[in-house]
Design a protein around this motif. Structure first.
Motif, PDB file in Angstrom:
ATOM      1  N   ALA A  36       0.824  -1.214   0.000  1.00 42.50           N
ATOM      2  CA  ALA A  36       0.000   0.000   0.000  1.00 42.50           C
ATOM      3  C   ALA A  36       0.858   1.264   0.000  1.00 42.50           C
ATOM      4  N   LYS A  39       2.266   1.868  -3.465  1.00 41.27           N
ATOM      5  CA  LYS A  39       1.291   2.390  -4.428  1.00 41.27           C
ATOM      6  C   LYS A  39       1.143   3.901  -4.274  1.00 41.27           C
ATOM      7  N   THR A 169      -0.266 -10.093   4.051  1.00 44.21           N
ATOM      8  CA  THR A 169      -1.552  -9.684   3.471  1.00 44.21           C
ATOM      9  C   THR A 169      -2.638 -10.700   3.793  1.00 44.21           C
ATOM     10  N   GLN A 189      -0.510  -1.708   7.663  1.00 44.19           N
ATOM     11  CA  GLN A 189      -1.776  -2.194   7.112  1.00 44.19           C
ATOM     12  C   GLN A 189      -3.000  -1.587   7.795  1.00 44.19           C
ATOM     13  N   GLN A 192      -2.802   4.971   9.300  1.00 41.10           N
ATOM     14  CA  GLN A 192      -2.669   6.005   8.294  1.00 41.10           C
ATOM     15  C   GLN A 192      -2.837   7.378   8.931  1.00 41.10           C
ATOM     16  N   TYR A 247       2.357   5.918   7.169  1.00 40.83           N
ATOM     17  CA  TYR A 247       2.006   4.514   7.336  1.00 40.83           C
ATOM     18  C   TYR A 247       2.671   3.853   8.557  1.00 40.83           C
TER      19      TYR A 247
END
Length: 251
Positions: A36, A39, A169, A189, A192, A247
């Motif tokens: 993530a 990306k 994941t 994960q 944020q 993150y």
């Protein structure tokens, strides 16, 4: 068409063609925990450089096997520091290109609000049936989870309740879907903008497991690729640092 408009049009076309020539794709193998963030970095990287990332994610051990079997990856972002070093030693990566791009953080998480307390005491209680962890043989975050359980003296107590994911994941998915009430995941994960996005979590103290130093390395297929080298340089810069912080990673 006037000469001025023709000149402007030719300039625009030349600029577009130059960008197209300079732009390139980078084949990147990335550990699942960093998928993530990468990306998010990829969007900024494309805006700033014109280069685009083609991302393949998985467990570090699985990606290593793919690289050794000839997968055409140009850059490898591992979840540990030993696998890139091994690839260097085996001649599959460019010597001197390896560096730590992030230091990962382990978290115990449940999507249920208030289920996981701030000190992880829930692990010592009998209120759960399944505890998800990643495969410690292929996923560094799984290895870190087993180290935590060992230090807490809980390995034997929870071994019959462990649910093992192939990578971090899948481990996260076990918990998110309710197949396990809680699990050890990468903080990235569930985190944020400086906070846990949902549910409840214990951010595991760093002294309970060995540092998860995540190294990047330039692989042999990328040794002459300017875009691949540009990505590695970008990961050391302020744009990537901002994403890492958001993150929950350290550098």
């Amino acid at each position: 068409m006037t000469p001025l408009r023709l000149s402007l049009l030719c300039g625009l076309v030349a600029s577009t063609l130059a960008t197209s020539v300079l732009a390139d794709e980078v084949q990147v193998a990335v550990a699942a925990n960093f998928s993530a963030p990468l990306k998010a970095i990829a969007e900024r990287f494309a805006q700033d450089t014109g280069h685009h990332l083609v991302i393949s994610s998985g467990a570090t051990g699985q990606l290593y096997a793919q690289i050794k079997n000839g997968a055409p990856f140009e850059v490898f972002l591992s979840a540990d520091d030993s696998t890139p070093a091994k690839l260097e030693g085996e001649g599959a990566a460019v010597k001197g290109s390896r560096f730590t791009y992030a230091i990962g953080t382990l978290a115990l998480w449940s999507p249920k609000t208030g289920y996981v307390d701030g000190k992880g005491a829930v692990l010592k209680q009998n209120g759960f049936t399944h505890l998800a962890v990643a495969n410690p043989k292929t996923a560094p975050y799984g290895l870190a989870a087993t180290q935590v359980l060992d230090k807490l003296g809980l390995t034997e107590a929870v071994k019959t309740r462990l649910v093992e994911g192939q990578n971090i994941t899948q481990t996260y998915q076990f918990v998110a879907t309710g197949n396990a009430e809680l699990g050890f995941v990468a903080l990235s994960q569930i985190y944020q903008d400086g906070k846990v996005k949902e549910g409840s979590a214990w951010i595991v103290p760093a002294e309970l497991y060995e540092p998860i130093r995540q190294d990047a390395v330039l692989l042999e297929p990328g040794k002459d690729q300017a875009a691949a080298k540009a990505l590695l340089a970008y990961l050391k810069g302020p744009q990537a640092a901002a994403v890492l912080k958001a993150y929950g990673y350290r550098q």
